[in-house]
Design a protein around this motif. Structure first.
Motif, PDB file in Angstrom:
ATOM      1  N   CYS A   1       1.135  -1.125  -0.050  1.00 17.30           N
ATOM      2  CA  CYS A   1       0.006   0.120  -0.048  1.00 17.30           C
ATOM      3  C   CYS A   1       1.197   1.332  -0.246  1.00 17.30           C
ATOM      4  CB  CYS A   1      -0.835  -0.060   1.474  1.00 17.30           C
ATOM      5  SG  CYS A   1      -1.845   1.682   1.452  1.00 17.30           S
ATOM      6  N   ALA A   2       0.723   2.471  -0.740  1.00 19.79           N
ATOM      7  CA  ALA A   2       1.670   2.494  -1.067  1.00 19.79           C
ATOM      8  C   ALA A   2       1.353   4.393  -1.376  1.00 19.79           C
ATOM      9  CB  ALA A   2       2.897   2.844  -2.289  1.00 19.79           C
ATOM     10  N   TYR A   3       1.335   5.359  -1.032  1.00 20.25           N
ATOM     11  CA  TYR A   3       1.507   7.066  -1.319  1.00 20.25           C
ATOM     12  C   TYR A   3       1.995   7.588  -1.620  1.00 20.25           C
ATOM     13  CZ  TYR A   3      -2.104   5.368   2.499  1.00 20.25           C
ATOM     14  OH  TYR A   3      -3.073   4.949   3.617  1.00 20.25           O
ATOM     15  N   SER A   4       3.073   7.453  -2.457  1.00 17.05           N
ATOM     16  CA  SER A   4       3.810   8.247  -2.746  1.00 17.05           C
ATOM     17  C   SER A   4       4.878   6.975  -4.189  1.00 17.05           C
ATOM     18  CB  SER A   4       5.697   8.856  -1.938  1.00 17.05           C
ATOM     19  OG  SER A   4       5.899   8.035  -1.425  1.00 17.05           O
ATOM     20  N   LEU A   5       5.363   7.948  -4.650  1.00 20.73           N
ATOM     21  CA  LEU A   5       5.977   7.300  -5.899  1.00 20.73           C
ATOM     22  C   LEU A   5       7.127   6.830  -5.659  1.00 20.73           C
ATOM     23  CD1 LEU A   5       7.303   7.197  -8.617  1.00 20.73           C
ATOM     24  CD2 LEU A   5       8.471   9.139  -8.580  1.00 20.73           C
ATOM     25  N   GLU A   6       7.781   7.687  -4.517  1.00 22.17           N
ATOM     26  CA  GLU A   6       8.972   6.595  -3.573  1.00 22.17           C
ATOM     27  C   GLU A   6       8.776   5.450  -2.908  1.00 22.17           C
ATOM     28  OE1 GLU A   6      12.256   7.725  -0.091  1.00 22.17           O
ATOM     29  OE2 GLU A   6      10.608   8.812   0.063  1.00 22.17           O
ATOM     30  N   SER A   7       7.583   5.570  -2.732  1.00 18.42           N
ATOM     31  CA  SER A   7       7.326   4.293  -1.798  1.00 18.42           C
ATOM     32  C   SER A   7       6.855   3.332  -3.425  1.00 18.42           C
ATOM     33  CB  SER A   7       5.753   3.983  -1.317  1.00 18.42           C
ATOM     34  OG  SER A   7       5.868   4.979  -0.246  1.00 18.42           O
ATOM     35  N   CYS A   8       6.437   3.593  -4.116  1.00 20.68           N
ATOM     36  CA  CYS A   8       6.368   2.329  -5.220  1.00 20.68           C
ATOM     37  C   CYS A   8       7.573   2.570  -5.834  1.00 20.68           C
ATOM     38  CB  CYS A   8       5.416   3.252  -6.184  1.00 20.68           C
ATOM     39  SG  CYS A   8       3.286   3.143  -6.041  1.00 20.68           S
ATOM     40  N   ILE A   9       8.299   2.784  -5.905  1.00 24.74           N
ATOM     41  CA  ILE A   9       9.353   2.239  -6.743  1.00 24.74           C
ATOM     42  C   ILE A   9      10.744   1.514  -5.176  1.00 24.74           C
ATOM     43  CG2 ILE A   9      11.867   3.057  -6.871  1.00 24.74           C
ATOM     44  CD1 ILE A   9      10.383   5.802  -7.934  1.00 24.74           C
ATOM     45  N   ASN A  10      10.539   1.861  -3.848  1.00 23.68           N
ATOM     46  CA  ASN A  10      11.252   0.911  -3.628  1.00 23.68           C
ATOM     47  C   ASN A  10      10.427  -0.649  -3.509  1.00 23.68           C
ATOM     48  OD1 ASN A  10      13.100   3.097  -2.808  1.00 23.68           O
ATOM     49  ND2 ASN A  10      11.411   3.000  -0.756  1.00 23.68           N
ATOM     50  N   ALA A  11       8.727  -0.355  -3.726  1.00 26.93           N
ATOM     51  CA  ALA A  11       8.036  -1.454  -2.999  1.00 26.93           C
ATOM     52  C   ALA A  11       8.329  -2.546  -4.317  1.00 26.93           C
ATOM     53  CB  ALA A  11       6.711  -0.989  -3.645  1.00 26.93           C
ATOM     54  N   GLN A  12       8.869  -1.971  -5.843  1.00 21.29           N
ATOM     55  CA  GLN A  12       8.982  -2.697  -6.530  1.00 21.29           C
ATOM     56  C   GLN A  12      10.139  -3.088  -6.624  1.00 21.29           C
ATOM     57  OE1 GLN A  12       7.845  -2.362 -10.944  1.00 21.29           O
ATOM     58  NE2 GLN A  12       9.741  -1.314 -11.375  1.00 21.29           N
ATOM     59  N   ALA A  13      11.436  -2.602  -5.864  1.00 22.37           N
ATOM     60  CA  ALA A  13      12.331  -2.943  -6.376  1.00 22.37           C
ATOM     61  C   ALA A  13      12.665  -3.584  -5.128  1.00 22.37           C
ATOM     62  CB  ALA A  13      13.502  -1.505  -5.888  1.00 22.37           C
ATOM     63  N   GLY A  14      12.146  -3.971  -4.169  1.00 19.87           N
ATOM     64  CA  GLY A  14      11.945  -4.964  -2.559  1.00 19.87           C
ATOM     65  C   GLY A  14      11.793  -6.523  -3.489  1.00 19.87           C
ATOM     66  N   GLY A  15      10.920  -6.440  -4.649  1.00 22.22           N
ATOM     67  CA  GLY A  15      10.162  -7.654  -5.202  1.00 22.22           C
ATOM     68  C   GLY A  15       8.551  -7.619  -5.087  1.00 22.22           C
ATOM     69  N   ALA A  16       8.465  -6.695  -4.545  1.00 21.56           N
ATOM     70  CA  ALA A  16       6.377  -6.708  -4.754  1.00 21.56           C
ATOM     71  C   ALA A  16       6.295  -7.017  -5.816  1.00 21.56           C
ATOM     72  CB  ALA A  16       6.228  -5.404  -3.728  1.00 21.56           C
ATOM     73  N   GLY A  17       5.026  -7.640  -5.685  1.00 19.78           N
ATOM     74  CA  GLY A  17       4.375  -7.712  -6.985  1.00 19.78           C
ATOM     75  C   GLY A  17       3.465  -7.608  -7.313  1.00 19.78           C
TER      76      GLY A  17
ATOM     77  N   VAL B   1      -4.142 -17.638   3.201  1.00 20.25           N
ATOM     78  CA  VAL B   1      -3.993 -16.517   2.226  1.00 20.25           C
ATOM     79  C   VAL B   1      -3.934 -16.432   1.064  1.00 20.25           C
ATOM     80  CG1 VAL B   1      -4.919 -15.280   4.311  1.00 20.25           C
ATOM     81  CG2 VAL B   1      -2.403 -15.540   3.744  1.00 20.25           C
ATOM     82  N   HIS B   2      -3.713 -15.917   0.228  1.00 17.59           N
ATOM     83  CA  HIS B   2      -3.250 -16.025  -0.897  1.00 17.59           C
ATOM     84  C   HIS B   2      -2.059 -15.126  -1.635  1.00 17.59           C
ATOM     85  CE1 HIS B   2      -7.297 -17.648  -1.555  1.00 17.59           C
ATOM     86  NE2 HIS B   2      -7.229 -18.639  -2.584  1.00 17.59           N
ATOM     87  N   SER B   3      -2.568 -13.593  -0.179  1.00 12.32           N
ATOM     88  CA  SER B   3      -1.434 -12.741  -0.724  1.00 12.32           C
ATOM     89  C   SER B   3      -1.256 -12.375   0.877  1.00 12.32           C
ATOM     90  CB  SER B   3      -1.896 -11.892  -2.080  1.00 12.32           C
ATOM     91  OG  SER B   3      -3.187 -11.479  -2.358  1.00 12.32           O
ATOM     92  N   LEU B   4      -0.262 -11.332   0.787  1.00 11.75           N
ATOM     93  CA  LEU B   4      -0.053 -10.244   1.431  1.00 11.75           C
ATOM     94  C   LEU B   4      -0.441  -8.910   1.283  1.00 11.75           C
ATOM     95  CD1 LEU B   4       2.483 -12.633   3.895  1.00 11.75           C
ATOM     96  CD2 LEU B   4       0.113 -12.454   4.057  1.00 11.75           C
ATOM     97  N   HIS B   5      -0.911  -8.139   2.497  1.00  8.96           N
ATOM     98  CA  HIS B   5      -0.899  -6.454   2.047  1.00  8.96           C
ATOM     99  C   HIS B   5       0.061  -6.064   2.874  1.00  8.96           C
ATOM    100  CE1 HIS B   5      -3.026  -2.887   0.700  1.00  8.96           C
ATOM    101  NE2 HIS B   5      -3.432  -2.739   2.098  1.00  8.96           N
ATOM    102  N   LEU B   6       0.821  -4.988   2.768  1.00 11.09           N
ATOM    103  CA  LEU B   6       1.311  -3.973   3.695  1.00 11.09           C
ATOM    104  C   LEU B   6       1.783  -3.015   3.692  1.00 11.09           C
ATOM    105  CD1 LEU B   6       5.042  -5.330   4.414  1.00 11.09           C
ATOM    106  CD2 LEU B   6       3.799  -5.790   2.230  1.00 11.09           C
ATOM    107  N   THR B   7       1.893  -1.937   4.940  1.00  9.97           N
ATOM    108  CA  THR B   7       2.581  -0.939   3.921  1.00  9.97           C
ATOM    109  C   THR B   7       4.319  -0.251   3.601  1.00  9.97           C
ATOM    110  OG1 THR B   7       2.242   0.227   6.039  1.00  9.97           O
ATOM    111  CG2 THR B   7       0.518   1.091   5.120  1.00  9.97           C
ATOM    112  N   ALA B   8       4.701  -1.222   4.959  1.00 12.23           N
ATOM    113  CA  ALA B   8       6.566  -1.337   5.176  1.00 12.23           C
ATOM    114  C   ALA B   8       6.549  -0.106   5.474  1.00 12.23           C
ATOM    115  CB  ALA B   8       6.950  -2.015   3.775  1.00 12.23           C
ATOM    116  N   LYS B   9       5.652   0.580   6.193  1.00 12.81           N
ATOM    117  CA  LYS B   9       6.375   1.771   6.715  1.00 12.81           C
ATOM    118  C   LYS B   9       7.356   2.291   7.880  1.00 12.81           C
ATOM    119  CE  LYS B   9       3.093   1.802  10.027  1.00 12.81           C
ATOM    120  NZ  LYS B   9       1.203   2.592  11.106  1.00 12.81           N
ATOM    121  N   ALA B  10       8.141   3.276   6.914  1.00 14.08           N
ATOM    122  CA  ALA B  10       9.121   4.266   7.341  1.00 14.08           C
ATOM    123  C   ALA B  10       9.009   5.779   7.761  1.00 14.08           C
ATOM    124  CB  ALA B  10      10.929   3.225   7.167  1.00 14.08           C
TER     125      ALA B  10
END
Length: 242
Positions: A6-22, A192-201
């Motif tokens: 769950c992302a609220y910014s471009l920065e978070s989206c880039i980190n999500a993809q780089a970290g292996g999120a689907g 469960v089929h998938s997991l949802h998180l913000t991975a927030k910092a």
């Protein structure tokens, strides 16, 4: 096991993809628990992100009983998400007594086609989760995001397991709410089929001067800090379930 951030910014989206999120659930309105993000954010994220992008369709904070004008706003936002290249949208409508509004939700699911639809955590506000599960299946949504009707998914693990068994191949169950690398294996074991998180910092914002007695958002969220999805936290949970 798909990891959705769950992302609220471009920065978070880039980190999500780089970290292996689907998959990404893109939201605005952090202080309201997630609302529809701006068209500009959707467009720029789509330009930089290759993984699936699901856009929150929620016209305001508060409850999930919408009038006809709010429903029309939701349709316009679905149009924008589709035009800007989203793979899916995230939505849900309830009736005043907390039941899934099958007819109105189904109409939006059909309107969003060919995009897929996730029914969000409005599911956790329903009085009978098994009845709600069957109702969401009837709407044609692809998955349900739920904490097992508890404040955190790990607390709702008994219901998550029950929902996963009851759902079978009819719909995906995605666990969300306090999900992290420490409880991912336990939640995955529930079926469960998938997991949802913000991975927030949080990191300090760039602005240094703040008047002590003025807040733009009532002090929530903290206006002195910026929340983002932490690359290391995304990588950690992906490693656990891969």
């Amino acid at each position: 096991m798909t990891i959705e951030v769950c992302a609220y910014s471009l920065e978070s989206c880039i980190n999500a993809q780089a970290g292996g999120a689907g998959r990404i659930e893109l939201c605005g309105g952090l202080g309201e628990g997630g609302t529809t993000p701006s068209a500009g954010l959707i467009e720029v994220v789509r330009q930089h992100i290759d993984i699936d992008l699901f856009v929150m369709i929620r016209p305001r904070g508060g409850d999930f009983v919408y009038d006809v004008f709010e429903e029309e706003i939701m349709r316009k936002d679905i149009d924008l998400a589709k035009k800007l290249g989203a793979n899916g949208v995230v939505l849900g409508i309830l009736t005043s007594d907390g039941q899934v509004d099958i007819a109105r939700t189904k109409a939006l699911v059909e309107y969003a086609h060919p995009m897929k639809v996730t029914f969000h955590r409005a599911f956790d506000l329903t009085p009978d989760p098994i009845k709600a599960l069957k109702a969401v299946i009837e709407t044609g949504a692809e998955r349900i995001l739920t904490s097992g009707q508890k404040p955190a998914a790990v607390e709702g693990i008994t219901l998550l397991e029950q929902l996963s068994k009851e759902a079978g191949d009819s719909i995906e169950i995605m666990a969300g709410g306090g999900v992290n690398h420490n409880n991912a294996a336990q939640l995955a074991a529930a079926g469960v089929h998938s997991l949802h998180l913000t991975a927030k910092a949080f990191r300090p914002g760039r602005q240094k001067y703040f008047p002590a007695d003025i807040s733009m958002a009532g002090g929530v969220p903290d206006e002195h800090s910026v929340m983002y999805a932490d690359l290391a936290l995304v990588e950690a949970i992906v490693q656990v379930v891969s």
